[in-house]
Write an enzyme that holds these catalytic residues in place. Sequence first.
Site, PDB file in Angstrom:
ATOM      1  N   GLU A  37      -1.596  -4.360  -2.725  1.00  0.00           N
ATOM      2  CA  GLU A  37      -1.154  -4.984  -3.979  1.00  0.00           C
ATOM      3  C   GLU A  37      -0.187  -4.065  -4.723  1.00  0.00           C
ATOM      4  O   GLU A  37      -0.220  -2.845  -4.555  1.00  0.00           O
ATOM      5  CB  GLU A  37      -2.353  -5.360  -4.862  1.00  0.00           C
ATOM      6  N   ARG A  62     -11.399   1.862  -7.326  1.00  0.00           N
ATOM      7  CA  ARG A  62     -11.541   0.761  -6.379  1.00  0.00           C
ATOM      8  C   ARG A  62     -10.354  -0.204  -6.406  1.00  0.00           C
ATOM      9  O   ARG A  62     -10.505  -1.409  -6.236  1.00  0.00           O
ATOM     10  CB  ARG A  62     -12.848   0.001  -6.611  1.00  0.00           C
ATOM     11  N   CYS A  67       2.460   0.195   0.517  1.00  0.00           N
ATOM     12  CA  CYS A  67       2.396   0.893   1.810  1.00  0.00           C
ATOM     13  C   CYS A  67       2.193   2.391   1.698  1.00  0.00           C
ATOM     14  O   CYS A  67       1.339   2.963   2.395  1.00  0.00           O
ATOM     15  CB  CYS A  67       3.628   0.570   2.655  1.00  0.00           C
ATOM     16  N   HIS A 105       9.025   2.423   4.560  1.00  0.00           N
ATOM     17  CA  HIS A 105       7.664   2.196   5.030  1.00  0.00           C
ATOM     18  C   HIS A 105       7.173   3.481   5.685  1.00  0.00           C
ATOM     19  O   HIS A 105       7.966   4.391   5.984  1.00  0.00           O
ATOM     20  CB  HIS A 105       7.649   1.048   6.058  1.00  0.00           C
ATOM     21  N   ASP A 120      -2.116   1.368  10.506  1.00  0.00           N
ATOM     22  CA  ASP A 120      -1.222   0.959   9.417  1.00  0.00           C
ATOM     23  C   ASP A 120      -1.950  -0.023   8.501  1.00  0.00           C
ATOM     24  O   ASP A 120      -2.324  -1.115   8.916  1.00  0.00           O
ATOM     25  CB  ASP A 120       0.039   0.301   9.991  1.00  0.00           C
TER      26      ASP A 120
END
Length: 280
Positions: A37, A62, A67, A105, A120
């Site tokens: 998110e 939490r 990425c 990434h 990943d």
Amino acid sequence: MTLDAMLHRIGHRGRVAADRETLFALHRSWRRTVPYENLDIQLGRPVSLDPEALSDKLIRRRRGGYCYEQNAGLAMLLRLAGFEVSMVEGGVMRQARGDAMWGNHNALIIDLDGRRWVADAGIGDGFLEPLHLCEGTHTQGEFTYRLERLTSDTWRFHHHPGATIASYDFRLQPCEPADFAARSHELSTSPESPYVTTLIAARPVARHNSLLLSRTVRQYSADGRSSWVIRGVDGFATTLSERFLVPLEDLGPDGVGRLWEKAGAQNDLWRTRTQETDRH
């Protein structure tokens, strides 16, 4: 950050050893419990790749992340569990858009018993279990992926048909999370960045992947896809909390409302652009 705290965070109660069974179990549990998110980006909060900041966000509070955060956190877990882990540079859509995509990434390479595995957690609808680093197709449940070797140290991951991205490239030279700090700052703050222009949350659920783009939920499975638009802020809050496991209290007292309004503006802009494209 201790191993026990990280195992508790992802709900792993089984044995832990530096073996294939544990690697797969930890990867599955992380993907299912730590949501992909970008809500902090949407709220204008800074994204830090500092280990203590990541531990606080991903484990103590939490939350999830995008990425760079996801794979830095997963790397911490795997190293604490005894695995040999290398973080490597990736380039989502480099196949279509060229070398400028390098660094947008990252991914992880695990060396284990003479074999290498790709881990990943940084693709929202990515693979649930690590992929053996060898050319060819890799089937997990109903989804089939493919790895292609481009050069001696450069590989291409091909996603399954219908996924959110077609592919990403990665090269095997080891990196550290700090190596991605500048690109992360750019992607988390630039008005042109998709992480700034679109609210995103994603998580594998049962036999499908769930994806939230602004106010639209998309559900992907091997059988096809479905989508629906969230109609009210209460439904939006429930979706974030129950489908994507986001602790709403961490978003602040007005966080859900702010995200709902921003997602609405994004949906309106998307519809306007789509209508303009259709007219031309």
